[in-house]
Design a protein around this motif. Structure first.
Motif, short mmCIF file in Angstrom:
data_model
loop_
_atom_site.label_atom_id
_atom_site.label_comp_id
_atom_site.label_asym_id
_atom_site.label_seq_id
_atom_site.Cartn_x
_atom_site.Cartn_y
_atom_site.Cartn_z
N VAL A 127 53.95 -3.77 63.67
CA VAL A 127 55.36 -3.44 63.71
C VAL A 127 55.49 -1.93 63.74
O VAL A 127 54.93 -1.23 62.90
N GLN A 128 56.21 -1.45 64.73
CA GLN A 128 56.46 -0.02 64.86
C GLN A 128 57.96 0.20 64.69
O GLN A 128 58.76 -0.44 65.36
N LYS A 129 58.32 1.06 63.76
CA LYS A 129 59.74 1.31 63.50
C LYS A 129 60.05 2.76 63.84
O LYS A 129 59.20 3.63 63.74
N ARG A 130 61.31 2.97 64.19
CA ARG A 130 61.76 4.34 64.45
C ARG A 130 63.17 4.52 63.88
O ARG A 130 63.93 3.56 63.76
N CYS A 179 71.66 6.32 68.57
CA CYS A 179 70.53 6.14 69.48
C CYS A 179 70.64 4.80 70.20
O CYS A 179 71.17 3.83 69.67
N VAL A 180 70.08 4.76 71.42
CA VAL A 180 70.06 3.55 72.23
C VAL A 180 68.65 2.97 72.17
O VAL A 180 67.67 3.70 72.17
N GLY A 181 68.56 1.67 72.11
CA GLY A 181 67.24 1.01 72.10
C GLY A 181 66.96 0.37 70.75
O GLY A 181 67.73 0.48 69.81
N LEU A 182 65.83 -0.31 70.71
CA LEU A 182 65.43 -1.03 69.51
C LEU A 182 64.92 -0.08 68.43
O LEU A 182 64.21 0.88 68.74
N MET A 183 65.24 -0.40 67.19
CA MET A 183 64.71 0.38 66.07
C MET A 183 63.34 -0.13 65.65
O MET A 183 62.59 0.56 64.99
#
Length: 105
Positions: free
Chosen positions: A13-16, A30-34
């Protein structure tokens, strides 16, 4: 970031965060998946059968007149994994020892 399994198919799992820079003064978020989830270590797991450790003993319970030695071993050399078979045989043993008669009182 590490895989949840060492074999047989795990996940990472990679989170931002939306904080570089964070939106301010009416700016858009922000646009896109977290969070992004990917598969990893998809190779099949190798079956490992269990093996016995060396016997460990308690020493003789008597110095004369007959005693016993208790011996134990564990199924951890290696431990069975990924559907491997458990060790066969006993994990505990008793043996006679120091059977010679004790000197008179």
């Amino acid at each position: 970031m590490s895989c949840s399994k060492t074999c047989g198919g795990g996940t990472m799992v990679q989170k931002r965060l939306c904080n570089d820079p964070a939106p301010s003064h009416g700016g858009r978020t922000c646009v896109g998946l977290m969070e992004e989830v990917t598969t990893c270590n998809t190779q099949p797991c190798t079956t490992v059968d269990g093996g016995w450790s060396q016997w460990k003993d308690s020493g003789c319970s008597q110095t004369c007149g007959g005693g016993f030695i208790a011996k134990v071993r564990k199924c951890n050399n290696p431990a069975p994994v990924h559907g491997g078979r458990n060790c066969t045989g006993q994990s505990f043993s008793l043996e006679d020892c120091n059977k010679n008669p004790c000197p008179g009182n």
